[in-house]
Design a protein around this motif. Structure first.
Motif, PDB file in Angstrom:
ATOM      1  N   GLY A 104      -7.918  10.807  -2.601  1.00  0.00           N
ATOM      2  CA  GLY A 104      -8.694  10.604  -3.657  1.00  0.00           C
ATOM      3  C   GLY A 104      -9.380  11.613  -4.254  1.00  0.00           C
ATOM      4  N   GLU A 105      -9.807  12.179  -3.063  1.00  0.00           N
ATOM      5  CA  GLU A 105     -11.080  13.310  -3.463  1.00  0.00           C
ATOM      6  C   GLU A 105     -11.032  14.979  -4.629  1.00  0.00           C
ATOM      7  OE1 GLU A 105     -14.926  14.189  -2.852  1.00  0.00           O
ATOM      8  OE2 GLU A 105     -13.901  11.440  -2.978  1.00  0.00           O
ATOM      9  N   ARG A 106     -11.914  15.134  -4.637  1.00  0.00           N
ATOM     10  CA  ARG A 106     -11.806  16.080  -5.716  1.00  0.00           C
ATOM     11  C   ARG A 106     -10.615  17.264  -4.772  1.00  0.00           C
ATOM     12  NH1 ARG A 106     -16.165  14.299  -7.878  1.00  0.00           N
ATOM     13  NH2 ARG A 106     -17.948  15.867  -6.785  1.00  0.00           N
ATOM     14  N   THR A 159     -13.021   5.012  -0.708  1.00  0.00           N
ATOM     15  CA  THR A 159     -12.326   3.472  -0.583  1.00  0.00           C
ATOM     16  C   THR A 159     -12.194   3.872  -2.003  1.00  0.00           C
ATOM     17  OG1 THR A 159     -15.112   2.656  -0.409  1.00  0.00           O
ATOM     18  CG2 THR A 159     -13.600   3.443   1.802  1.00  0.00           C
ATOM     19  N   SER A 160     -13.328   3.678  -3.245  1.00  0.00           N
ATOM     20  CA  SER A 160     -13.145   3.657  -4.476  1.00  0.00           C
ATOM     21  C   SER A 160     -11.679   4.040  -5.159  1.00  0.00           C
ATOM     22  CB  SER A 160     -14.643   4.079  -5.080  1.00  0.00           C
ATOM     23  OG  SER A 160     -15.943   3.339  -4.900  1.00  0.00           O
ATOM     24  N   ARG A 161     -11.489   5.092  -4.787  1.00  0.00           N
ATOM     25  CA  ARG A 161     -10.041   6.269  -4.878  1.00  0.00           C
ATOM     26  C   ARG A 161      -9.017   5.527  -4.168  1.00  0.00           C
ATOM     27  NH1 ARG A 161     -14.594   8.816  -6.773  1.00  0.00           N
ATOM     28  NH2 ARG A 161     -14.572  11.025  -6.307  1.00  0.00           N
ATOM     29  N   TRP A 162      -9.472   5.003  -3.517  1.00  0.00           N
ATOM     30  CA  TRP A 162      -8.297   4.261  -2.782  1.00  0.00           C
ATOM     31  C   TRP A 162      -7.854   3.103  -3.392  1.00  0.00           C
ATOM     32  CZ3 TRP A 162      -9.303  -0.562   0.512  1.00  0.00           C
ATOM     33  CH2 TRP A 162      -8.151  -1.073   1.011  1.00  0.00           C
ATOM     34  N   ALA A 163      -9.019   1.902  -3.864  1.00  0.00           N
ATOM     35  CA  ALA A 163      -8.808   1.004  -4.738  1.00  0.00           C
ATOM     36  C   ALA A 163      -8.262   1.586  -6.076  1.00  0.00           C
ATOM     37  CB  ALA A 163     -10.328   0.381  -4.718  1.00  0.00           C
ATOM     38  N   ALA A 198     -17.002   6.260   2.376  1.00  0.00           N
ATOM     39  CA  ALA A 198     -17.824   6.326   0.895  1.00  0.00           C
ATOM     40  C   ALA A 198     -17.245   5.425   0.145  1.00  0.00           C
ATOM     41  CB  ALA A 198     -17.821   7.987   0.622  1.00  0.00           C
ATOM     42  N   VAL A 199     -18.274   5.251  -0.920  1.00  0.00           N
ATOM     43  CA  VAL A 199     -17.811   3.854  -2.315  1.00  0.00           C
ATOM     44  C   VAL A 199     -18.117   4.808  -3.316  1.00  0.00           C
ATOM     45  CG1 VAL A 199     -17.757   1.676  -2.781  1.00  0.00           C
ATOM     46  CG2 VAL A 199     -18.495   2.000  -0.224  1.00  0.00           C
ATOM     47  N   SER A 200     -17.756   4.968  -4.058  1.00  0.00           N
ATOM     48  CA  SER A 200     -17.858   5.935  -5.582  1.00  0.00           C
ATOM     49  C   SER A 200     -18.179   4.884  -6.762  1.00  0.00           C
ATOM     50  CB  SER A 200     -17.122   6.857  -6.191  1.00  0.00           C
ATOM     51  OG  SER A 200     -16.958   7.756  -4.785  1.00  0.00           O
TER      52      SER A 200
END
Length: 598
Positions: A267-269, A338-342, A396-398
């Motif tokens: 889910g990265e840019r 993992t934030s985008r995954w969540a 990484a968590v955003s």
């Protein structure tokens, strides 16, 4: 990624809600079966069953899809193909090679494109390591394929197969050709190919999980010396936008002491993922002198790709990582983020109309995160040779606005043992890596201290403890300075401030774009910190002799200590010995001069 014939359970679409499709008439299908939706053969996975109705998350764009379209179950769970050809390939979230997709459909991926994950035409040279008549069991290595100049793909007996080798071949084979025939206990012949398939949501088996106790050397000083991670450990890098999560993960992927690197861009840019795809092939691996891609697998799932595939990309990546771990390799897996995954989990949960938990995330967020991170570890692999492999997971968590009290960060912190807390204020001051030394921690520290004292220097842990103490004392002194000014401090306290400043600016600050400073060996880290602490030790002696701290902190040698990080590894011992002698010489001259004045 499953490609091929399928004529299992059939149903009909009754509802389409973004990536969620509801189909009826699916009573014979099973949970987590892969399905093909409509005549375009869109790939999906059953995630919920109610009677004969199946809820399907579709891994492709569903625009144009409507009720009445046919859904066909393959009868198999979402699986990945494991074998030679994985290394240096760039996949999407469901293990479709992007290069092949580009050849088939151009820059915009078309719906329903079916491509094999592993090339079916390329031949690999198979060298057997067993003979006819040898007894083998699950996980035994029966042969090898030189996949790249750096990586040897070890061909293992598939899980659940054991018996006697009836025939084993030598020569060039494609991944789906038979390289050995094993007669099992029932007297049946089992064909073994270079390729295995494995369901992504199921952990690959091993004999025994061991305690991680050896340091994963990353070359990043703040990590290796202060907040280390072991081979087989798990770590989280939470931080707000712009604090350097992605660059830190790139540094770990480039320099970590691992045999194989699996990098998941979840889910990265798109522009960040493009940088990775362009940069990695050009990077020279310091361990081998070859391209870094020769021991790397990349999974690219950008933020504009279908949201359901983002959820699958994490499982695809860790299953590939487990495959190399089972060969006995040390594998480092980077998941960004993992934030985008969540968020993908939250969107699918909302469409399924499940009861929301905290901040709209599903109630099972914590257990899903745990299932992912618990697949890391140092293990004794299946097979007779007692080989050991390790899988280190770094996620990484955003958190929105950098608030680590939000659910994804908190659920992650309950699972991982290393917390590298990135700080926006440090990033704003251009201090990188922006890991806050007062809030970060590593629960592997005790084990790493034993390892470092044995393998680097017997005083390594003692020196690290003293440096950490000085940083903590500095934080306390800064509060006094802000209240009543620096002049209120004693000379010894002001020397602590100067030493802590040197630790922060000369040791913890590291330039990832500088050819020398980008990586620091453990020996150099030990010697660098030793220089700073030597200055503090001799400075304390000078203060006891009545020398003013203002004279000590103006010594010319301080600049040499600050520039010591740019000395190349080959010259470290000679150069650092000279600096230590200069520290002693300049402070001795100060003391003698002070005595003469008296």
């Amino acid at each position: 990624m499953i490609v091929g014939d399928y004529s299992m359970s059939k149903g009909t679409v009754v509802k389409v809600s973004g990536p969620l499709v509801i189909a009826e008439g699916m009573r014979d299908a099973n949970m987590f079966d892969v399905v093909k939706v409509s005549d375009k053969h869109l790939i999906g996975e059953i995630i919920e069953m109610h009677g004969d109705k199946a809820s399907i998350q579709v891994y492709e764009e569903t625009s144009g899809l409507g009720p009445g379209e046919e859904v066909v179950s393959t009868g198999m769970p979402m699986s990945v193909e494991l074998g030679p050809g994985l290394i240096s390939t760039i996949y999407d979230g469901i293990q479709r090679p992007l290069e092949k997709l580009y050849e088939v459909s151009g820059t915009n991926i078309q719906k329903g494109v079916e491509v094999y994950s592993l090339d079916r035409e390329k031949k690999w040279k198979f060298e057997p390591l067993k003979q006819n008549g040898d007894k083998v069991s699950s996980g035994d290595i029966i042969g090898k394929v030189q996949e790249t100049d750096v990586v040897e793909c070890r061909i293992m007996v598939p899980y659940g197969v054991s018996g006697t080798i009836k025939e084993i071949f030598i020569g060039d084979f494609t991944v789906d050709e038979t390289v050995a025939v094993i007669t099992n206990e029932k007297g049946e012949d089992v064909n073994v190919t270079l390729m295995q398939k494995w369901p992504v949501r199921k952990e690959r088996p091993y004999k025994e999980k061991k305690t991680p106790d050896s340091l994963l050397v990353t070359g990043q000083r703040v990590i290796d010396t202060f907040f280390p991670i072991t081979k087989g450990g798990v770590a989280a890098i939470p931080g707000p936008f712009g604090s350097g999560k992605t660059v830190t993960q790139h540094q770990l992927a480039k320099w970590a002491d691992a045999d194989i690197v699996v990098y998941i861009g979840c889910g990265e840019r798109g522009n960040e993922m493009t940088d990775v795809l362009n940069e990695f092939p050009e990077l020279i691996d310091p361990r081998t002198g070859k391209s870094l891609m020769e021991r790397t697998v990349l999974i690219a799932n950008t933020s504009d790709m279908p949201v359901a595939a983002r959820e699958a990309s994490i499982y695809t990546g860790i299953t590939i990582a487990e495959f190399f771990r089972d060969m006995g390799y040390s594998v480092a897996l980077m998941a960004d983020s993992t934030s985008r995954w969540a968020e993908a989990l939250r969107e699918m949960s909302g469409r399924l109309e499940e009861m929301p938990g905290e901040e709209g995330y599903p109630a099972y967020l914590g257990s899903r995160l745990a299932q992912f991170y618990e697949r890391a570890g140092r293990v004794t692999c299946l097979g007779e040779d007692e080989r050991q492999g390790s899988l280190t997971a770094i996620g990484a968590v955003s958190p929105p606005g950098g608030d680590t009290s939000e659910p994804v960060s908190q659920a992650t912190l309950r699972i991982v043992k290393v917390f590298w807390g990135l700080d926006a204020s440090l990033a704003y001051k251009r201090h990188f890596p922006a890991i806050n030394w007062l809030t970060s921690y590593s629960l592997y520290q005790d084990k790493v201290d034993v390892w470092a004292d044995k393998n680097v220097d017997e005083n390594f842990s003692e020196q690290r403890t003293e440096a950490m103490r000085l940083l903590q004392v500095e934080a306390e002194l800064q509060e006094i300075v802000q209240l009543v000014g620096v002049d209120s401090l004693s000379d010894s306290d002001r020397l602590i401030l100067e030493t802590a400043r040197s630790i922060r600016e000369d040791f913890l600050h590291q330039n990832s774009f500088h050819e020398v400073d980008t990586y620091t060996s453990l020996h150099k880290q030990y010697r660098m910190l030793g220089l700073i602490l030597k200055f503090k030790e001799l400075g304390d002696k000078a203060i006891k002799e009545g020398i003013s701290v203002l004279k000590i902190i103006k010594l010319p040698v301080i600049e040499k200590i600050g520039r010591a990080k740019y000395i190349e590894e080959a010259n470290v011992d000679a150069s650092y010995d000279n600096i230590e002698q200069e520290i002693a010489k300049e402070i001795t001259e100060l003391i003698n001069k002070g005595a003469d004045e008296l």
